[in-house]
Design an enzyme around this catalytic site. Structure first.
Site, short mmCIF file in Angstrom:
data_model
loop_
_atom_site.label_atom_id
_atom_site.label_comp_id
_atom_site.label_asym_id
_atom_site.label_seq_id
_atom_site.Cartn_x
_atom_site.Cartn_y
_atom_site.Cartn_z
CG HIS A 26 -75.77 25.95 -114.22
ND1 HIS A 26 -75.48 25.62 -112.92
CD2 HIS A 26 -76.88 25.23 -114.54
CE1 HIS A 26 -76.36 24.74 -112.47
NE2 HIS A 26 -77.24 24.50 -113.43
CG HIS A 28 -80.51 22.57 -117.13
ND1 HIS A 28 -79.90 21.34 -117.00
CD2 HIS A 28 -80.14 23.29 -116.03
CE1 HIS A 28 -79.21 21.33 -115.86
NE2 HIS A 28 -79.34 22.49 -115.26
CG HIS A 206 -76.20 20.09 -111.87
ND1 HIS A 206 -75.77 20.16 -113.16
CD2 HIS A 206 -77.28 20.92 -111.79
CE1 HIS A 206 -76.55 21.00 -113.83
NE2 HIS A 206 -77.48 21.47 -113.03
CD GLU A 209 -79.85 22.16 -107.68
OE1 GLU A 209 -79.58 21.09 -108.25
OE2 GLU A 209 -80.75 22.94 -108.10
CG ASP A 287 -80.48 25.78 -112.83
OD1 ASP A 287 -80.00 24.95 -113.63
OD2 ASP A 287 -80.80 25.46 -111.67
CG ASP A 288 -83.85 24.63 -115.26
OD1 ASP A 288 -83.74 23.94 -116.29
OD2 ASP A 288 -83.26 24.39 -114.19
N1 HPA Z 1 -80.47 20.61 -110.85
C1 HPA Z 1 -80.46 19.35 -111.30
N2 HPA Z 1 -80.98 19.01 -112.47
C2 HPA Z 1 -81.53 19.94 -113.23
C3 HPA Z 1 -81.58 21.25 -112.82
C4 HPA Z 1 -80.99 21.61 -111.58
O1 HPA Z 1 -80.97 22.76 -111.12
N3 HPA Z 1 -82.21 21.92 -113.82
C5 HPA Z 1 -82.51 21.04 -114.79
N4 HPA Z 1 -82.11 19.83 -114.43
ZN ZN Z 2 -78.78 23.12 -113.40
#
Ligand code: HPA
Ligand code: ZN
Length: 347
Positions: A26, A28, A206, A209, A287-288
């Site tokens: 996971h 991006h 997703h 969250e 994630d990012d």
């Molecule tokens: N959630 C939803 N969209 C996203 C995320 C995330 O954590 N990171 C990049 N796009």
């Molecule tokens: Zn994500």
């Protein structure tokens, strides 16, 4: 799980976490753009960005929720124009992943962020794919791509994106769903996910969250996803927890992301340990990473320090990451052997 994990002194746990082989499921790729690379690409492409310096940009990374992050994340991605830009971005991430002993990664990309600006699907996919091929040869990391639909856009837009991606079908492992969750439930994309399923793509989304457990249920039962990205809000629904445990549906949890986007007030309150102890196939992911303060090993070491998890949890998380990946059974078995060896050698 037949492998028996020896206890390890707490002060040696960070080293074990860093050294163990792991998969990242996971992340991006646009979220791996470091401020330095954003500035370099902006200058290379003559794109204006509304920040005077790398420091000023980095200091804007104070998020209060998912949307406050997404606004900056989409602005950052606007510097990506050429195939080489996408290659350079992915290469930088894959080098960091290799340094963290990530041996396999399934990277998300958001084509609509780019096609809406006039960058073609071909430019995006070819640049990213070439970086995946080179990572195998140069770093020994196996890497593949999952195309995500942006859920704040329409299903019709997602169908159009799918059409644009079909010429590159062989370069895309699966389909995901990301962007602003609340108000954009999985079932909004029921038809396009059904089509992707017919086409033989792996499916993820997703859910849970910021959104409620109901979104996790519909991701499973309507979209028929094989893994749930985040999913941390599932712990509010005991029946859902049972379902996830029974069916071994993996949750790709991102602790530092959850911290930075205020999903949990601090890492000590994160429910990763609770999910694992309830028998769920949870994994750790970044994630990012350029926006949330750390790549894979930072996610592992900071979360373990805050929650008191031990070597058995480390083993479960790494093992789950391989089991939940979309590689074939013999490749999974080879990675699990490597994981077992790394735990046996560690003393
Ligand atoms: N959630 C939803 N969209 C996203 C995320 C995330 O954590 N990171 C990049 N796009
Ligand atoms: Zn994500």
């Amino acid at each position: 799980m037949t492998f028996s994990v020896k206890p390890i002194a707490a002060d040696r746990l960070p080293e074990l976490l860093r050294r163990m082989p792991k998969a990242e499921l996971h992340m991006h790729i646009e979220g791996s753009l470091e401020p330095e690379l954003i500035f370099a690409l902006a200058s290379r492409n003559g794109v204006a960005i509304p920040y005077a310096s790398v420091e000023e940009l980095r200091s804007a990374y104070a998020f209060t929720n998912l949307q406050s992050f997404l606004d900056i994340y989409y602005a950052g991605a606007s510097v990506l124009i050429t195939e080489q830009d996408f290659y350079d971005m992915a290469q930088a991430y894959l080098r960091k992943a290799a340094a963290d002993n990530v041996v396999h990664t399934e990277m998300f990309f958001d084509p609509q962020t780019h096609t809406a600006r006039g960058v073609s699907m071909e430019t995006v996919v070819k640049g990213l794919h070439r970086a995946c091929v080179d990572a195998q040869a140069e770093l020994g990391v196996s890497a593949s791509l999952i195309l995500c639909f942006l859920r704040h856009l329409s299903e019709e837009d997602a169908f159009e994106t799918l059409e644009q991606a079909l010429p590159f079908r062989d370069l895309i492992l699966g389909i995901g769903l990301d962007s602003g969750e609340v108000g954009n439930p999985p079932e909004k994309f029921a038809r396009v996910f059904a089509r992707c399923r017919e086409l033989g793509f792996h499916l993820v989304a997703h859910a849970g969250e910021e959104g409620p457990p109901e979104y996790v249920w519909t991701a499973l039962d309507v979209l028929k996803v094989e893994r749930v990205d985040h999913g941390v809000r599932s712990s509010r629904d005991p029946l859902l927890m049972q379902r996830l445990a029974q069916d071994r549906i993996a949750l790709t949890v991102c602790p530092l992301s959850n911290l930075k986007l205020c999903v949990f007030p601090d890492l000590a309150s994160h429910n990763l340990r609770e999910l694992l102890d309830a028998g769920l196939a949870a994994t750790v992911n970044s994630d990012d990473p350029a926006y949330f303060g750390g790549y894979m090993n930072e996610n592992f070491t900071q979360t373990f320090a805050a929650t008191g998890m031990d070597a058995r949890h480390a083993y479960m998380l790494a093992r789950n990451s391989f089991e939940a990946s979309f590689i074939d059974a013999p490749a999974k078995a080879r990675y699990v052997d490597r994981l077992n060896e790394s735990f046996e050698r560690f003393s």
